[in-house]
Design a protein around this motif. Structure first.
Motif, PDB file in Angstrom:
ATOM      1  N   THR A 288      -6.900   9.319   4.421  1.00 26.29           N
ATOM      2  CA  THR A 288      -5.837   8.320   4.509  1.00 26.29           C
ATOM      3  C   THR A 288      -5.619   7.998   5.985  1.00 26.29           C
ATOM      4  O   THR A 288      -5.833   8.862   6.844  1.00 26.29           O
TER       5      THR A 288
ATOM      6  N   SER B 248      -9.917  13.356   0.571  1.00 17.97           N
ATOM      7  CA  SER B 248      -9.237  12.076   0.316  1.00 17.97           C
ATOM      8  C   SER B 248      -8.638  11.546   1.611  1.00 17.97           C
ATOM      9  O   SER B 248      -7.498  11.847   1.956  1.00 17.97           O
TER      10      SER B 248
ATOM     11  N   THR C  37       3.338   1.571  -3.170  1.00 15.22           N
ATOM     12  CA  THR C  37       2.660   1.887  -4.432  1.00 15.22           C
ATOM     13  C   THR C  37       2.135   3.316  -4.437  1.00 15.22           C
ATOM     14  O   THR C  37       2.209   4.010  -5.462  1.00 15.22           O
ATOM     15  N   HIS C  38       1.637   3.781  -3.294  1.00 11.05           N
ATOM     16  CA  HIS C  38       1.139   5.163  -3.225  1.00 11.05           C
ATOM     17  C   HIS C  38       2.278   6.181  -3.322  1.00 11.05           C
ATOM     18  O   HIS C  38       2.140   7.214  -3.989  1.00 11.05           O
TER      19      HIS C  38
ATOM     20  N   HIS D  68       3.368   6.216  -6.961  1.00 11.46           N
ATOM     21  CA  HIS D  68       2.374   6.910  -7.786  1.00 11.46           C
ATOM     22  C   HIS D  68       2.455   8.425  -7.573  1.00 11.46           C
ATOM     23  O   HIS D  68       2.430   9.202  -8.540  1.00 11.46           O
ATOM     24  N   ALA D  69       2.565   8.849  -6.331  1.00  8.87           N
ATOM     25  CA  ALA D  69       2.632  10.281  -6.025  1.00  8.87           C
ATOM     26  C   ALA D  69       3.892  10.912  -6.606  1.00  8.87           C
ATOM     27  O   ALA D  69       3.848  11.998  -7.181  1.00  8.87           O
TER      28      ALA D  69
ATOM     29  N   PHE E 218       0.811  -1.220   0.000  1.00 11.62           N
ATOM     30  CA  PHE E 218       0.000   0.000   0.000  1.00 11.62           C
ATOM     31  C   PHE E 218       0.847   1.274   0.000  1.00 11.62           C
ATOM     32  O   PHE E 218       0.680   2.156  -0.835  1.00 11.62           O
ATOM     33  N   ILE E 219       1.755   1.368   0.962  1.00 12.94           N
ATOM     34  CA  ILE E 219       2.556   2.588   1.102  1.00 12.94           C
ATOM     35  C   ILE E 219       3.491   2.764  -0.088  1.00 12.94           C
ATOM     36  O   ILE E 219       3.568   3.851  -0.670  1.00 12.94           O
TER      37      ILE E 219
END
Length: 163
Positions: free
Chosen positions: A133, A131, A67-68, A71-72, A64-65
């Protein structure tokens, strides 16, 4: 006299000091991050994030972390980096100055610390509505705890000074 000196501290004192010191360290990390953003371009940042997340993604491609973060960092532009750098530098500097003043027991700093943290919380609540988180939820709860601890300590300091 500073809050870090002297004996006879109760658990409120230690909890307050721990929360404020963590807030100060958070501010210092933000300043460092803002300075790093000023000297790095978006491609360098993405490359660094790629390097840092690669081992985790090799182990778990859906982490999760990682990939985010990847992406960011892939969507960064020059203006986004400049905004983030300015935001982190100002945000961090305000925290470090207020934390230092509070730890030096400057009475004026307590209401300012509370007001600034409430402003941060208001912005964070807006961000949570847009959003959410888990990290932002945790930060908002921590900031709220520091506000409560600061308010409590401010009242105690005023009573001691004006009694």
């Amino acid at each position: 006299m500073s809050l870090l000196r002297g004996g006879g501290k109760d658990w409120w004192d230690w909890l307050f000091i721990a929360g404020v010191v963590l807030k100060g360290l958070d501010g210092a990390v933000e300043i460092i991050g803002g300075l790093l953003l000023l000297v790095a371009d978006p491609a360098q940042i993405h490359g660094l994030v790629l390097q840092l997340t690669q081992p985790e993604l090799a182990e778990d491609p859906k982490d999760f972390i990682a990939t985010h973060l990847l992406h960011a960092s892939g969507g960064l532009t020059g203006s986004a980096v400049a905004y983030a750098a300015a935001y982190l530098l100002v945000h961090g500097a305000v925290k470090v100055v207020l934390v230092t003043a509070v730890l030096l027991n400057k009475l004026w700093a307590y209401p300012w610390m509370i007001a600034v943290l409430l402003a941060f919380i208001a912005y964070q609540l807006y961000q949570l509505a847009v959003s959410p988180t888990p990290g932002l939820v945790a930060l908002t709860v921590f900031d709220a705890l520091v506000v409560v601890l600061t308010w409590h300590e401010y009242r105690r300091q005023r009573e001691r000074r004006f009694a």
